[in-house]
Design a protein around this motif. Sequence first.
Motif, PDB file in Angstrom:
ATOM      1  N   ARG A 207     -19.165  27.205  -3.997  1.00 31.94           N
ATOM      2  CA  ARG A 207     -18.578  27.929  -2.871  1.00 31.94           C
ATOM      3  C   ARG A 207     -17.691  27.005  -2.052  1.00 31.94           C
ATOM      4  NH1 ARG A 207     -21.204  31.173   2.243  1.00 31.94           N
ATOM      5  NH2 ARG A 207     -20.857  29.250   3.378  1.00 31.94           N
TER       6      ARG A 207
ATOM      7  N   ARG B 182     -25.550  60.737  -6.135  1.00 33.30           N
ATOM      8  CA  ARG B 182     -26.458  59.860  -5.400  1.00 33.30           C
ATOM      9  C   ARG B 182     -27.117  58.910  -6.379  1.00 33.30           C
ATOM     10  NH1 ARG B 182     -28.584  59.416  -0.753  1.00 33.30           N
ATOM     11  NH2 ARG B 182     -27.413  61.241  -0.152  1.00 33.30           N
TER      12      ARG B 182
ATOM     13  N   GLU C  41     -40.666  42.139   6.160  1.00 38.62           N
ATOM     14  CA  GLU C  41     -39.302  42.123   6.723  1.00 38.62           C
ATOM     15  C   GLU C  41     -38.417  41.131   5.973  1.00 38.62           C
ATOM     16  OE1 GLU C  41     -42.054  41.912   8.661  1.00 38.62           O
ATOM     17  OE2 GLU C  41     -41.950  43.961   9.453  1.00 38.62           O
TER      18      GLU C  41
ATOM     19  N   GLU D 257     -37.484  42.758   2.746  1.00 36.43           N
ATOM     20  CA  GLU D 257     -36.435  43.762   2.982  1.00 36.43           C
ATOM     21  C   GLU D 257     -35.083  43.097   3.201  1.00 36.43           C
ATOM     22  OE1 GLU D 257     -37.202  47.727   4.949  1.00 36.43           O
ATOM     23  OE2 GLU D 257     -38.456  46.371   6.139  1.00 36.43           O
ATOM     24  N   ALA D 258     -35.110  41.978   3.911  1.00 37.54           N
ATOM     25  CA  ALA D 258     -33.851  41.276   4.190  1.00 37.54           C
ATOM     26  C   ALA D 258     -33.241  40.694   2.913  1.00 37.54           C
ATOM     27  CB  ALA D 258     -34.072  40.171   5.222  1.00 37.54           C
TER      28      ALA D 258
ATOM     29  N   ALA E 185     -31.555  43.606   1.239  1.00 35.43           N
ATOM     30  CA  ALA E 185     -30.353  44.009   1.990  1.00 35.43           C
ATOM     31  C   ALA E 185     -29.219  42.999   1.783  1.00 35.43           C
ATOM     32  CB  ALA E 185     -30.688  44.138   3.471  1.00 35.43           C
ATOM     33  N   GLN E 186     -29.573  41.715   1.814  1.00 31.37           N
ATOM     34  CA  GLN E 186     -28.548  40.685   1.630  1.00 31.37           C
ATOM     35  C   GLN E 186     -27.988  40.724   0.211  1.00 31.37           C
ATOM     36  OE1 GLN E 186     -27.229  38.883   3.918  1.00 31.37           O
ATOM     37  NE2 GLN E 186     -25.976  37.480   2.689  1.00 31.37           N
TER      38      GLN E 186
ATOM     39  N   GLN F 186     -27.615  43.373  -1.629  1.00 33.40           N
ATOM     40  CA  GLN F 186     -26.632  44.462  -1.681  1.00 33.40           C
ATOM     41  C   GLN F 186     -25.313  44.025  -1.056  1.00 33.40           C
ATOM     42  OE1 GLN F 186     -28.410  48.419  -0.355  1.00 33.40           O
ATOM     43  NE2 GLN F 186     -30.144  47.041  -0.198  1.00 33.40           N
ATOM     44  N   LYS F 187     -25.429  43.270   0.039  1.00 37.86           N
ATOM     45  CA  LYS F 187     -24.227  42.845   0.754  1.00 37.86           C
ATOM     46  C   LYS F 187     -23.343  41.961  -0.115  1.00 37.86           C
ATOM     47  CE  LYS F 187     -22.946  40.183   4.801  1.00 37.86           C
ATOM     48  NZ  LYS F 187     -23.428  39.551   6.032  1.00 37.86           N
TER      49      LYS F 187
ATOM     50  N   PHE G  64     -22.689  46.663  -6.694  1.00 35.93           N
ATOM     51  CA  PHE G  64     -22.898  47.540  -5.529  1.00 35.93           C
ATOM     52  C   PHE G  64     -21.550  47.847  -4.874  1.00 35.93           C
ATOM     53  CE2 PHE G  64     -23.795  48.399  -1.068  1.00 35.93           C
ATOM     54  CZ  PHE G  64     -24.875  49.267  -1.133  1.00 35.93           C
ATOM     55  N   ASP G  65     -20.721  46.843  -4.754  1.00 36.88           N
ATOM     56  CA  ASP G  65     -19.385  47.035  -4.171  1.00 36.88           C
ATOM     57  C   ASP G  65     -18.532  47.945  -5.048  1.00 36.88           C
ATOM     58  OD1 ASP G  65     -17.029  46.148  -2.390  1.00 36.88           O
ATOM     59  OD2 ASP G  65     -16.359  45.623  -4.386  1.00 36.88           O
TER      60      ASP G  65
ATOM     61  N   THR H 287     -19.850  51.516  -4.629  1.00 33.65           N
ATOM     62  CA  THR H 287     -19.772  52.163  -3.312  1.00 33.65           C
ATOM     63  C   THR H 287     -18.350  52.225  -2.759  1.00 33.65           C
ATOM     64  OG1 THR H 287     -20.287  50.058  -2.231  1.00 33.65           O
ATOM     65  CG2 THR H 287     -22.123  51.570  -2.596  1.00 33.65           C
ATOM     66  N   ASN H 288     -17.423  51.502  -3.367  1.00 38.03           N
ATOM     67  CA  ASN H 288     -16.046  51.493  -2.861  1.00 38.03           C
ATOM     68  C   ASN H 288     -15.072  51.892  -3.960  1.00 38.03           C
ATOM     69  OD1 ASN H 288     -16.556  50.491  -0.176  1.00 38.03           O
ATOM     70  ND2 ASN H 288     -17.091  48.556  -1.163  1.00 38.03           N
ATOM     71  N   PRO H 289     -13.917  52.466  -3.568  1.00 38.92           N
ATOM     72  CA  PRO H 289     -12.925  52.830  -4.584  1.00 38.92           C
ATOM     73  C   PRO H 289     -12.351  51.578  -5.257  1.00 38.92           C
ATOM     74  CG  PRO H 289     -12.351  53.739  -2.417  1.00 38.92           C
ATOM     75  CD  PRO H 289     -13.483  52.796  -2.210  1.00 38.92           C
TER      76      PRO H 289
ATOM     77  N   ALA I 293     -12.894  52.453   3.158  1.00 33.88           N
ATOM     78  CA  ALA I 293     -12.737  51.639   1.950  1.00 33.88           C
ATOM     79  C   ALA I 293     -11.394  51.867   1.277  1.00 33.88           C
ATOM     80  CB  ALA I 293     -13.865  51.950   0.975  1.00 33.88           C
TER      81      ALA I 293
ATOM     82  N   GLN J 184     -11.189  57.400   2.414  1.00 33.64           N
ATOM     83  CA  GLN J 184     -12.409  57.236   1.621  1.00 33.64           C
ATOM     84  C   GLN J 184     -13.323  56.209   2.273  1.00 33.64           C
ATOM     85  OE1 GLN J 184     -10.178  55.944  -1.812  1.00 33.64           O
ATOM     86  NE2 GLN J 184     -10.513  57.913  -2.822  1.00 33.64           N
TER      87      GLN J 184
ATOM     88  N   SER K 161     -17.013  53.917   2.220  1.00 34.49           N
ATOM     89  CA  SER K 161     -17.964  53.251   1.342  1.00 34.49           C
ATOM     90  C   SER K 161     -19.321  53.945   1.396  1.00 34.49           C
ATOM     91  CB  SER K 161     -18.106  51.800   1.784  1.00 34.49           C
ATOM     92  OG  SER K 161     -19.113  51.174   1.037  1.00 34.49           O
ATOM     93  N   GLY K 162     -20.033  53.871   0.277  1.00 31.59           N
ATOM     94  CA  GLY K 162     -21.393  54.391   0.219  1.00 31.59           C
ATOM     95  C   GLY K 162     -22.429  53.379   0.678  1.00 31.59           C
TER      96      GLY K 162
ATOM     97  N   ASN L 282     -27.157  50.419   3.794  1.00 35.11           N
ATOM     98  CA  ASN L 282     -27.409  48.972   3.782  1.00 35.11           C
ATOM     99  C   ASN L 282     -26.873  48.293   5.036  1.00 35.11           C
ATOM    100  OD1 ASN L 282     -28.435  46.571   2.499  1.00 35.11           O
ATOM    101  ND2 ASN L 282     -26.303  45.984   2.202  1.00 35.11           N
TER     102      ASN L 282
ATOM    103  N   LEU M 267     -29.249  46.076   7.411  1.00 31.53           N
ATOM    104  CA  LEU M 267     -28.991  44.665   7.729  1.00 31.53           C
ATOM    105  C   LEU M 267     -29.022  44.441   9.240  1.00 31.53           C
ATOM    106  CD1 LEU M 267     -26.071  43.988   5.232  1.00 31.53           C
ATOM    107  CD2 LEU M 267     -28.136  42.614   5.332  1.00 31.53           C
TER     108      LEU M 267
ATOM    109  N   LEU N 137     -32.629  44.791  10.653  1.00 27.68           N
ATOM    110  CA  LEU N 137     -33.447  43.618  10.332  1.00 27.68           C
ATOM    111  C   LEU N 137     -33.035  42.420  11.180  1.00 27.68           C
ATOM    112  CD1 LEU N 137     -33.507  44.007   6.446  1.00 27.68           C
ATOM    113  CD2 LEU N 137     -35.524  44.046   7.926  1.00 27.68           C
TER     114      LEU N 137
ATOM    115  N   ARG O 255     -35.243  40.240  13.863  1.00 28.69           N
ATOM    116  CA  ARG O 255     -35.449  38.781  13.867  1.00 28.69           C
ATOM    117  C   ARG O 255     -35.149  38.194  15.241  1.00 28.69           C
ATOM    118  NH1 ARG O 255     -33.026  39.351   8.674  1.00 28.69           N
ATOM    119  NH2 ARG O 255     -30.985  38.631   9.373  1.00 28.69           N
TER     120      ARG O 255
END
Lengths: 190, 414
Positions: A21, A142, A156, A159-160, A163-164, A166-167, A172-173, A176-178, B264, B272, B274-275, B279, B283, B286, B290
């Motif tokens: 990175r 769905r 928690e 769960e985090a 969630a992270q 997915q981010k 996933f991107d 969920t996005n065009p 998006a 359009q 985002s789905g 999430n 985020l 959560l 914290r």
Amino acid sequence: MTITGTPVDNGVNVQALLEARAALSDAPEAAQFTWRATNEWINGTHSRSVVESYFGLGEEHRHRRTFTFEADHPEVFAAEDQGATPVEIVLVGLASCLTAGIAAVAQNREIQLRSVKATLEGDMNILGILGADPDVRNGFNRIRVKYEIDADATPEEIEALVAQSQKRSAVFDIITNPTQVTVEVTPADR
Amino acid sequence: MRTTTVVVGAGHAGLAVSRCLTELSIDHVVIERGEVANTWRTERWDSLRLLTPNWQSRLPGFAYRGDDPDGFMTVDEVVRFIEDYARFVDPPLVTHTTVTSVTRSGDGYRVETDNGVWWAETVVIASGGFNLPKVPEIASALPTDVTTLTPLEYRGPDLLPEGGVLVVGASATGIQIAAEIHRSGRPVTLSVGEHVRMPRTYRGRDIQWWMEKTGRADERYDEVDDIVRARRVPSPQLVGSRERDIFDLNALTDMGVRLVGRLAGISGRELQFSGSLPNKVKLADLKMGRLLDQIDEWIVERGLEDEVEPPHRFPPTRVDPDPPLSLRVGEVRTVIWATGFVPDHSWLHIPVFDRKGQLKHEGGVVTESPGLYRIGLTFLRRRKSSFIFGAEDDARDITRHLAGYLASRVRAAG
């Protein structure tokens, strides 16, 4: 997170990822990757895809071996069911991406994973692909993902992780996005 | 004209720097394109109030002395506060003078204005961190019959066309504007990407009080895990109101504002989304959990449980199980880009920018151009840097560094 005597090891080399990175932030052209698959029709709705090479870090790469994927449609579609349906392969891609992300994020956060299991479901109204109702979309309306995770962490924190993941997930991107898709056709050699 | 230090901008940060330079007996001039507190006079919407309570409005040598310490200043009150501070500091001020170019000249700087040229050994840029709206590239695909506004242009809902409004962005700016427009009778859809959820009060105290007491506000740029990311975090979902209301996405939903995912794409006349909305809210929930955990731990560590209200947790953010993934132009007549701001450095003609055009600096010290400093950017030196009260420590640190730089030059010359 729990402090234990043994170092956390989820089998992810986070140090290498963090170094990559940092290095790629200064050399953005090397960060451009191109992923590839080839596909060939076998018979009916059965086709075979092959994944073997990709481009990244400024050069061509080959996977350690060639991966093949069979895809078909099931018998209720009057097909031979020689492989998973393409939409199931999409679910496979999403699950694999999220799970990989969970492992990496857990390693970075020093959370030891013991088991990570996901169940995915995608709902679809097939009147769309049958062309029977123009108001119904072809794809999933769905997708549900359920994770069961056993790890040295609080609910928690777990769960985090999810969630992270997915981010930072590519699939996933993509879902969920065009995304711009171009499909070209060239005459085949005979 | 010659001086030791040119300070660009006479907002709260530039004035704080001037005060510190005076304390250090460093000769300087503060150049301001308009009047003191110009941005607050000209580029903020009518109903805006500060996100920080009055008691927190303090600057080097100066603090709020009114009779409403727990209130939140309106824009007019902020202007008066900064004017009062300017009278207190009494800086060497040049108003109605716009800096058009800063270049290196020898081992100092040439500062060109529309009213003459200055030569200085050092320059402190205090021209604000939120000068230009950051509008996503896809905005250019929006059909031309849609009215678009940035928060810099927005004044109030009555100036908008009738009909549906899409507010893009759920930071403090986005949620405040969304609520105000929705109350005007125009149905609002709020496009929600990454956001920071925060209660106005917790355990009987303002959240900013907790941020300050627990040391969160003072966290330094060289202490956080990922400063690049920390500097991009959107402003928290807060509003400064007399009622001290919790003002989160649930409150907007209760009002009737519709939540959708991040904008998006724009395809023809279709917007359009985002789905990823579930999430994004997860985020944020959560992350808020914290923060509240840290506050609770801090209270326990200091044995203060009996002095504050008991802990509690807020309901999770509710999202429609089927939020729309697209909207047609027509249903949306106006789009407001509450997608953030960037500083304007277009007049800084020195190669000190990264590949994304952002000024490279180490906590406000532009190390690649000795003698050049920046103040008033998000998380410049501390989490609080972009708040008014954040200027105090930053101005002291930066001017101390500047004084050291001047002294080293004298030694080198001697």
